[in-house]
Motif scaffolding. Structure first.
Motif, PDB file in Angstrom:
ATOM      1  N   LEU A 132       0.831  -1.202   0.000  1.00 41.37           N
ATOM      2  CA  LEU A 132       0.000   0.000   0.000  1.00 41.37           C
ATOM      3  C   LEU A 132       0.867   1.254   0.000  1.00 41.37           C
ATOM      4  O   LEU A 132       0.632   2.186  -0.796  1.00 41.37           O
ATOM      5  N   ALA A 133       1.865   1.282   0.888  1.00 37.22           N
ATOM      6  CA  ALA A 133       2.750   2.444   0.955  1.00 37.22           C
ATOM      7  C   ALA A 133       3.505   2.625  -0.359  1.00 37.22           C
ATOM      8  O   ALA A 133       3.576   3.734  -0.910  1.00 37.22           O
ATOM      9  N   GLY A 134       4.066   1.525  -0.879  1.00 37.76           N
ATOM     10  CA  GLY A 134       4.787   1.612  -2.146  1.00 37.76           C
ATOM     11  C   GLY A 134       3.874   1.984  -3.301  1.00 37.76           C
ATOM     12  O   GLY A 134       4.263   2.756  -4.189  1.00 37.76           O
ATOM     13  N   GLY A 135       2.641   1.458  -3.307  1.00 35.01           N
ATOM     14  CA  GLY A 135       1.703   1.756  -4.375  1.00 35.01           C
ATOM     15  C   GLY A 135       1.292   3.216  -4.401  1.00 35.01           C
ATOM     16  O   GLY A 135       1.214   3.832  -5.464  1.00 35.01           O
ATOM     17  N   LEU A 136       1.033   3.794  -3.217  1.00 39.78           N
ATOM     18  CA  LEU A 136       0.623   5.202  -3.161  1.00 39.78           C
ATOM     19  C   LEU A 136       1.737   6.135  -3.623  1.00 39.78           C
ATOM     20  O   LEU A 136       1.520   7.013  -4.475  1.00 39.78           O
ATOM     21  N   VAL A 137       2.937   5.933  -3.057  1.00 40.19           N
ATOM     22  CA  VAL A 137       4.058   6.796  -3.442  1.00 40.19           C
ATOM     23  C   VAL A 137       4.455   6.547  -4.899  1.00 40.19           C
ATOM     24  O   VAL A 137       4.738   7.481  -5.651  1.00 40.19           O
ATOM     25  N   GLY A 138       4.476   5.272  -5.308  1.00 40.87           N
ATOM     26  CA  GLY A 138       4.848   4.942  -6.678  1.00 40.87           C
ATOM     27  C   GLY A 138       3.877   5.501  -7.703  1.00 40.87           C
ATOM     28  O   GLY A 138       4.285   5.957  -8.770  1.00 40.87           O
ATOM     29  N   THR A 139       2.580   5.484  -7.384  1.00 46.69           N
ATOM     30  CA  THR A 139       1.586   6.053  -8.296  1.00 46.69           C
ATOM     31  C   THR A 139       1.810   7.548  -8.487  1.00 46.69           C
ATOM     32  O   THR A 139       1.717   8.067  -9.610  1.00 46.69           O
ATOM     33  N   ALA A 140       2.092   8.243  -7.381  1.00 45.40           N
ATOM     34  CA  ALA A 140       2.359   9.681  -7.481  1.00 45.40           C
ATOM     35  C   ALA A 140       3.595   9.952  -8.342  1.00 45.40           C
ATOM     36  O   ALA A 140       3.590  10.834  -9.207  1.00 45.40           O
ATOM     37  N   LEU A 141       4.662   9.181  -8.100  1.00 47.56           N
ATOM     38  CA  LEU A 141       5.872   9.365  -8.903  1.00 47.56           C
ATOM     39  C   LEU A 141       5.637   8.983 -10.363  1.00 47.56           C
ATOM     40  O   LEU A 141       6.118   9.662 -11.286  1.00 47.56           O
ATOM     41  N   GLY A 142       4.904   7.897 -10.580  1.00 49.77           N
ATOM     42  CA  GLY A 142       4.614   7.471 -11.951  1.00 49.77           C
ATOM     43  C   GLY A 142       3.825   8.515 -12.714  1.00 49.77           C
ATOM     44  O   GLY A 142       4.077   8.745 -13.902  1.00 49.77           O
ATOM     45  N   TYR A 143       2.871   9.167 -12.040  1.00 45.34           N
ATOM     46  CA  TYR A 143       2.110  10.225 -12.702  1.00 45.34           C
ATOM     47  C   TYR A 143       3.018  11.399 -13.063  1.00 45.34           C
ATOM     48  O   TYR A 143       2.895  11.975 -14.153  1.00 45.34           O
ATOM     49  N   GLY A 144       3.929  11.735 -12.148  1.00 44.67           N
ATOM     50  CA  GLY A 144       4.866  12.821 -12.443  1.00 44.67           C
ATOM     51  C   GLY A 144       5.728  12.517 -13.659  1.00 44.67           C
ATOM     52  O   GLY A 144       5.918  13.379 -14.536  1.00 44.67           O
ATOM     53  N   PHE A 145       6.247  11.284 -13.732  1.00 39.46           N
ATOM     54  CA  PHE A 145       7.063  10.894 -14.880  1.00 39.46           C
ATOM     55  C   PHE A 145       6.236  10.900 -16.173  1.00 39.46           C
ATOM     56  O   PHE A 145       6.704  11.363 -17.223  1.00 39.46           O
ATOM     57  N   ALA A 146       5.013  10.362 -16.113  1.00 44.13           N
ATOM     58  CA  ALA A 146       4.165  10.297 -17.302  1.00 44.13           C
ATOM     59  C   ALA A 146       3.792  11.697 -17.784  1.00 44.13           C
ATOM     60  O   ALA A 146       3.785  11.973 -18.986  1.00 44.13           O
ATOM     61  N   ARG A 147       3.486  12.585 -16.858  1.00 43.52           N
ATOM     62  CA  ARG A 147       3.135  13.961 -17.232  1.00 43.52           C
ATOM     63  C   ARG A 147       4.327  14.661 -17.887  1.00 43.52           C
ATOM     64  O   ARG A 147       4.183  15.348 -18.901  1.00 43.52           O
ATOM     65  N   LEU A 148       5.512  14.465 -17.292  1.00 39.52           N
ATOM     66  CA  LEU A 148       6.717  15.072 -17.855  1.00 39.52           C
ATOM     67  C   LEU A 148       6.991  14.527 -19.258  1.00 39.52           C
ATOM     68  O   LEU A 148       7.371  15.278 -20.170  1.00 39.52           O
ATOM     69  N   LEU A 149       6.771  13.228 -19.452  1.00 47.44           N
ATOM     70  CA  LEU A 149       6.998  12.610 -20.753  1.00 47.44           C
ATOM     71  C   LEU A 149       6.040  13.157 -21.809  1.00 47.44           C
ATOM     72  O   LEU A 149       6.441  13.465 -22.938  1.00 47.44           O
ATOM     73  N   CYS A 150       4.767  13.297 -21.451  1.00 50.18           N
ATOM     74  CA  CYS A 150       3.785  13.818 -22.407  1.00 50.18           C
ATOM     75  C   CYS A 150       4.075  15.274 -22.760  1.00 50.18           C
ATOM     76  O   CYS A 150       3.908  15.683 -23.916  1.00 50.18           O
ATOM     77  N   LEU A 151       4.508  16.053 -21.774  1.00 49.79           N
ATOM     78  CA  LEU A 151       4.834  17.449 -22.050  1.00 49.79           C
ATOM     79  C   LEU A 151       6.040  17.572 -22.968  1.00 49.79           C
ATOM     80  O   LEU A 151       6.081  18.429 -23.857  1.00 49.79           O
ATOM     81  N   SER A 152       7.029  16.699 -22.759  1.00 55.31           N
ATOM     82  CA  SER A 152       8.252  16.791 -23.562  1.00 55.31           C
ATOM     83  C   SER A 152       8.056  16.251 -24.974  1.00 55.31           C
ATOM     84  O   SER A 152       8.658  16.758 -25.927  1.00 55.31           O
ATOM     85  N   VAL A 153       7.201  15.230 -25.132  1.00 55.84           N
ATOM     86  CA  VAL A 153       7.021  14.610 -26.453  1.00 55.84           C
ATOM     87  C   VAL A 153       5.870  15.251 -27.234  1.00 55.84           C
ATOM     88  O   VAL A 153       6.015  15.607 -28.401  1.00 55.84           O
ATOM     89  N   PHE A 154       4.709  15.409 -26.560  1.00 56.34           N
ATOM     90  CA  PHE A 154       3.522  15.899 -27.261  1.00 56.34           C
ATOM     91  C   PHE A 154       3.204  17.363 -26.978  1.00 56.34           C
ATOM     92  O   PHE A 154       2.296  17.919 -27.579  1.00 56.34           O
ATOM     93  N   GLN A 155       3.933  17.980 -26.053  1.00 53.36           N
ATOM     94  CA  GLN A 155       3.669  19.369 -25.651  1.00 53.36           C
ATOM     95  C   GLN A 155       2.232  19.557 -25.170  1.00 53.36           C
ATOM     96  O   GLN A 155       1.617  20.607 -25.358  1.00 53.36           O
ATOM     97  N   ARG A 156       1.691  18.527 -24.536  1.00 50.28           N
ATOM     98  CA  ARG A 156       0.352  18.614 -23.967  1.00 50.28           C
ATOM     99  C   ARG A 156       0.357  17.994 -22.578  1.00 50.28           C
ATOM    100  O   ARG A 156       1.020  16.990 -22.342  1.00 50.28           O
ATOM    101  N   PRO A 157      -0.394  18.573 -21.627  1.00 47.14           N
ATOM    102  CA  PRO A 157      -0.429  18.010 -20.269  1.00 47.14           C
ATOM    103  C   PRO A 157      -1.184  16.688 -20.229  1.00 47.14           C
ATOM    104  O   PRO A 157      -1.991  16.384 -21.116  1.00 47.14           O
TER     105      PRO A 157
END
Length: 387
Positions: free
Chosen positions: A320-345
């Motif tokens: 549970l602890a790893g899933g909550l923190v990991g989900t938050a980090l995963g969203y941050g990485f995914a958002r950064l990736l979409c902004l850098s590749v597609f220039q969209r949030p």
């Protein structure tokens, strides 16, 4: 002290007394959850983003008159509106209409397209135009044709429509008109051999109005949706038109998305296995360290089921602890990736987040089953004799 309170006291005591091991289990779950959420979010979002990007490269659906009908009359405006309504009812779309005529330039036959410039500009954003789009009295010439005729922006050219050609109304066209070359378009395709003019200018040149030869649509939908739209138009035989997806565009969509999805599943399986091994190894180490404690508790009357439940709950806490923190980090990485590749949030997918956390908990508990079974089978007599 109630049984529930005793259970919670033992659970949290075990977690905080072995913070190093607990941290290792949490990190294993965290890395797995972050990677899975990031990959899944990108895999879900990428098809939509790729589809939008591909829409800037022209039409993915073409509608034309059915062969055998009076093709020279073209598609009437009412049918253009009806077809467009059918398409946009299924998905957002941009469109442009084209009327094609054979004209004469320097005694040679050339193709001239009458267009609404604003429509074509919005549909074909990838076109590279030097100068301006067609205006009243000016045309836009394809790069190949301009080079062969020695045309540059600002030059004058005479475009003729032979009197021998008869329009759909039976009225002979005019003998020729002078146009200014307002722009030169470079697409790298067959469009580079065409002259583009405002539709009103083409009608003046030919001396008549008639329907559209081709309607091009850029539909914001996936390949399967595009085929459904085309089939719906083709089923209406009374419309006198046929629709076909543009293969080069739809195939590019399908191949790219299929490759991304295959990569997602491959990496996901690897991540799940690594997370499973990491949590299982950590829990096995924790059980090994607590053999004496487990033996003593069983000697004092603790049941194997109670001990097993405690270890499963402990592993669920790590997941549970790893899933909550990991989900938050995963969203941050995914958002950064979409902004850098597609220039969209990238929006936050709550259902995906919930699924990632639950999967992280489930993997942690499943990975702990073997160590837990080993703990529940410890013989207290043997353990105490060793002590």
């Amino acid at each position: 002290m109630t049984n529930t309170r005793m259970f919670l006291t033992m659970l949290f005591g075990a977690v905080f007394r072995r913070r190093g091991r607990a941290l290792m289990a949490v990190v294993a779950s965290l890395v797995g959850a972050a990677t899975l959420f990031c990959l899944a979010a990108v895999c879900i979002e990428a098809p939509r983003q790729i589809n939008q990007e591909m829409r800037s490269y022209g039409a993915n659906l073409v509608v034309s008159p059915i062969q055998g009908d009076n093709r020279s009359a073209g598609i009437e405006q009412g049918m253009v509106d009806h077809t467009t309504h059918m398409v946009t009812a299924k998905a957002p779309a941009r469109y442009a209409t084209y009327r094609y005529e054979t004209v004469q330039v320097n005694a040679g036959a050339r193709v001239m397209a009458g267009i609404h410039p604003d429509q074509v500009r919005q549909l074909n954003r990838h076109w590279s135009v030097e100068g301006s789009w067609p205006r009243p009295g000016s045309v836009m010439v394809g790069r190949d044709l301009a080079d062969s005729l020695g045309l540059t922006t600002g030059k004058q050219m005479t475009i003729g429509y032979p009197a021998s050609q008869v329009t759909g109304t039976g009225k002979a066209g005019g003998q020729g008109r002078d146009f200014r070359v307002g722009g030169i378009v470079d697409t790298g395709g067959p469009e580079d051999r065409i002259i583009y003019a405002d539709l009103a200018d083409l009608e003046l040149l030919t001396g008549a109005k008639r329907g559209t030869d081709v309607i091009e649509y850029s539909v914001n939908t996936m390949t399967s949706g595009l085929k459904t739209i085309a089939a719906g138009i083709n089923d209406m035989t009374s419309m006198g038109v046929k629709a076909r997806p543009v293969t080069r565009i739809t195939a590019g969509d399908s191949h790219t998305i299929a490759m991304l999805q295959s990569l997602f599943w491959l990496v996901s399986v690897v991540v799940l296995v690594l997370t499973f091994v990491g949590v299982g190894t950590t829990m096995a180490s924790i059980v090994s360290q607590r053999r004496s404690e487990i033996g003593l508790r069983k000697a004092l009357g603790a049941s194997s089921r109670g001990i097993a439940m405690e270890f499963l709950a402990e592993s669920a806490c790590y997941g549970l602890a790893g899933g909550l923190v990991g989900t938050a980090l995963g969203y941050g990485f995914a958002r950064l990736l979409c902004l850098s590749v597609f220039q969209r949030p990238l929006g936050f997918n709550w259902w995906l987040a919930l699924g990632t956390v639950l999967l992280s908990v489930a993997i942690s508990m499943i990975a702990s089953i073997r160590p837990v079974l080993r703990a529940s089978r410890i013989d207290p007599a043997l353990v105490l004799r060793e002590e």
